[in-house]
Design a protein around this motif. Structure first.
Motif, short mmCIF file in Angstrom:
data_model
loop_
_atom_site.label_atom_id
_atom_site.label_comp_id
_atom_site.label_asym_id
_atom_site.label_seq_id
_atom_site.Cartn_x
_atom_site.Cartn_y
_atom_site.Cartn_z
N TYR A 121 -3.12 -4.50 1.15
CA TYR A 121 -3.63 -3.42 0.51
C TYR A 121 -4.93 -2.96 0.68
N PRO A 122 -6.03 -3.54 0.96
CA PRO A 122 -7.15 -3.00 1.18
C PRO A 122 -7.31 -2.25 2.70
N THR A 123 -8.46 -1.59 2.58
CA THR A 123 -8.60 -0.66 3.88
C THR A 123 -9.21 -1.57 4.87
N PRO A 124 -9.18 -1.17 6.08
CA PRO A 124 -9.67 -2.19 7.35
C PRO A 124 -11.20 -2.46 6.93
N GLU A 125 -11.97 -1.63 6.27
CA GLU A 125 -13.11 -1.82 6.13
C GLU A 125 -13.54 -2.74 5.09
N ARG A 126 -12.73 -2.59 4.03
CA ARG A 126 -12.77 -3.52 3.15
C ARG A 126 -12.49 -5.00 3.63
N ILE A 127 -11.40 -5.00 4.39
CA ILE A 127 -11.06 -6.30 5.01
C ILE A 127 -12.06 -6.97 5.63
N THR A 128 -12.79 -6.34 6.52
CA THR A 128 -13.82 -6.80 7.05
C THR A 128 -15.08 -7.50 6.31
N GLU A 129 -15.40 -6.51 5.27
CA GLU A 129 -16.22 -7.00 4.49
C GLU A 129 -16.04 -8.14 3.65
N SER A 132 10.96 -3.32 -2.82
CA SER A 132 9.39 -3.16 -3.28
C SER A 132 8.55 -3.09 -2.20
N LYS A 133 8.76 -3.62 -0.98
CA LYS A 133 7.91 -3.64 0.05
C LYS A 133 8.28 -2.35 1.09
N THR A 134 9.41 -1.97 1.01
CA THR A 134 9.69 -0.71 2.00
C THR A 134 9.90 0.68 1.22
N PHE A 135 9.62 0.69 -0.16
CA PHE A 135 9.58 1.91 -0.97
C PHE A 135 8.62 1.78 -1.87
N ALA A 136 8.90 1.28 -3.17
CA ALA A 136 7.90 1.25 -4.25
C ALA A 136 8.18 0.24 -5.12
N SER A 137 7.12 -0.87 -5.18
CA SER A 137 7.20 -1.96 -5.86
C SER A 137 7.22 -1.79 -7.36
N GLY A 138 6.79 -0.73 -7.79
CA GLY A 138 6.78 -0.30 -9.42
C GLY A 138 8.24 0.00 -9.66
N LEU A 139 9.03 0.22 -8.95
CA LEU A 139 10.26 0.78 -9.52
C LEU A 139 11.22 -0.32 -9.82
N ARG A 140 10.90 -1.59 -9.20
CA ARG A 140 11.41 -2.90 -9.42
C ARG A 140 12.80 -2.89 -9.17
N ASN A 173 0.74 -1.07 -0.01
CA ASN A 173 -0.10 0.04 -0.01
C ASN A 173 0.99 1.42 0.13
N ILE A 174 1.11 1.79 -1.21
CA ILE A 174 1.79 3.05 -1.35
C ILE A 174 1.35 4.24 -1.15
N ALA A 175 0.09 4.13 -0.72
CA ALA A 175 -0.62 5.59 -0.34
C ALA A 175 -0.06 6.42 0.33
N ALA A 176 0.73 5.89 1.31
CA ALA A 176 1.51 6.90 2.23
C ALA A 176 2.94 7.45 1.89
N LEU A 177 3.26 7.10 0.70
CA LEU A 177 4.30 7.62 0.31
C LEU A 177 4.12 9.42 -0.09
N PRO A 178 5.33 10.17 -0.03
CA PRO A 178 5.26 11.35 0.05
C PRO A 178 5.28 11.75 -1.54
N LEU A 179 4.19 11.39 -2.24
CA LEU A 179 4.44 11.48 -3.69
C LEU A 179 4.82 13.01 -4.42
N ASP A 180 4.33 14.20 -3.68
CA ASP A 180 4.88 15.41 -3.85
C ASP A 180 6.24 15.37 -3.96
N ALA A 181 6.95 14.96 -2.76
CA ALA A 181 8.33 15.21 -2.80
C ALA A 181 9.08 14.44 -3.72
#
Length: 415
Positions: A363-371, A226-234, A27-35
């Protein structure tokens, strides 16, 4: 080469109406994309002539030095000359298998094991012998028994492939006292060790376990950003003994000529200019929240007879369902109910795992995991209703295999 049933699932699992508990996507949503956007623009403006050009097959020297600093957190003392940068650690695993294995050679792997590794072993026609785990990881006595049995057949495995920390798919961690014992057993039988450690920094308690490579400089260590920064950079790497390094570089040249310079330089800038350790901590906190949501949902919704481990890091929960339920046969019905998981058979080379499945909470949110777990529980209840009604499993295999449950770490249903 054969298709992975888990990879084939991704196309279905990616539909928005399906809650996917199948894929191990960070889940890369927490990455500082602007920086990072500023960093990318500056990289192209200042060093574009280098970043967009061919590079060394071994990888950029400055990144190899930084990789050694990352590995030092796990007690590894390494020379940057012994690091080979690869296009993800999957490429490193594939190249190591190519170097070590001829058709018919034997590889020892935990049971269950990473599906990508099993695919590489199959592609080079290596035979996999699984050794069972328990809640503390690979069992040394069972490893010794397997090696003794192979020795009596005149066979020496080419290497032991192991994921010691927050195992994929089993979620368990190899107990520290066992690590030296396993290395000693492999040395006694002349078996190399390949340590795959993409999750080692993602422990929920903050504990960083000592790498096998920190105890034995002959261990081949595979790592990844991939797991500690960004998996798409490979961007991954292999730390190998000097005797293996030149062959690995030659194999890398034949596979890709060189890993992408741009990606390496971006990772290098990120490590140098950003607080990457705090970013890993942010990731870990998010994954811990998701793990907790999954454990609560499993306890609330799953029927009696299900057991699961409680991982202390990484991405996965390994679930065992009641006897008679075949998780591979049940999967199409689960997808119809708009939930996806990875069936256990994909993580064995020998057809076992029909009572197990892997649930990914990264990857899923906690709410999606529960569902998703609620939907999965409904599918399981329907399977059990069929068994109760007709007195038989929903689908019996033609030849019932010998029971093999895999790791059974403590869960709320097991004392």
């Amino acid at each position: 080469m054969t298709a992975s049933e888990i990879r084939a699932l991704f196309a279905v699992a990616s539909r928005p109406e399906v809650v996917s508990l199948a894929g191990g996507m960070p889940n890369i949503a927490a990455l500082p994309l602007d920086a990072l956007a500023v960093e990318v623009a500056d990289l192209v403006a200042r060093e574009g002539q280098v970043a967009l050009q061919y590079g060394s097959a071994q990888g950029r020297p400055e990144l190899r030095e930084q990789i050694c600093e990352v590995m030092a957190l796990e007690g590894i003392r390494a020379d940057p000359d012994d690091v080979v940068v690869t296009v993800g650690s999957q490429m490193a695993l594939d190249l190591v298998t190519r170097i070590y294995c001829d058709p018919g050679d034997v590889v020892i792997a935990e049971g269950p094991s990473y599906v990508g590794a099993l695919g590489s072993f199959a592609a080079y026609q290596a035979r996999v012998v699984h050794v069972q785990m328990d809640e503390h990881g690979l069992v040394p006595s069972l490893l010794r028994s397997a090696l003794q049995s192979l020795a009596q057949q005149g066979t020496t495995p080419k290497f032991l492939y192991t994921i010691p920390n927050f195992h994929n798919p089993a979620g368990v961690t190899l107990a520290v006292p066992r690590r030296a014992e396993i290395l000693a057993i492999c040395a006694e039988y002349g078996v190399a060790v390949v340590e795959d450690n993409p999750y080692g920094l993602l422990g929920f308690s903050g504990t960083i376990y000592p790498a096998l490579r920190s105890m034995d400089r002959d261990v081949v260590y595979l790592g990844s950003f991939s797991k500690t920064f960004a998996s798409g950079l490979r961007v991954g790497w292999a730390l190998v003994p000097p005797a293996v390094r030149d062959r690995l570089v030659l194999a890398a040249e034949s596979a890709t000529l060189c890993p992408p310079s741009f990606n390496q330089m971006l990772v290098s800038r990120y490590l140098a200019a950003h607080d990457w350790r705090s970013q890993v901590k942010t990731y870990t906190e998010a994954y811990r929240d998701r793990r907790d949501a999954m454990l609560r949902a499993l306890e609330t919704h799953l029927p009696e007879g299900c057991t699961w481990n409680v991982p202390d890091g990484g991405f996965y929960v390994w679930l065992t369902v009641p006897e008679g339920v075949d998780t591979k046969a049940m999967l199409p019905r689960a997808v119809t109910a708009r939930v996806a998981y990875a069936s256990g058979t994909g993580f064995y080379a020998d057809g076992f795992g029909s009572r197990q499945l892997r649930l990914s909470y990264c990857y899923p949110t906690p709410e999606r995991i529960t569902e998703g777990v609620r939907r999965l529980a409904a599918v399981l209840e329907a399977e059990l209703d069929v068994m109760r009604t007709f007195g038989t499993p929903a689908r019996l295999p033609a030849t019932p295999p010998e029971p093999r449950d895999g790791p059974q770490a403590p869960s709320p249903h097991t004392p």
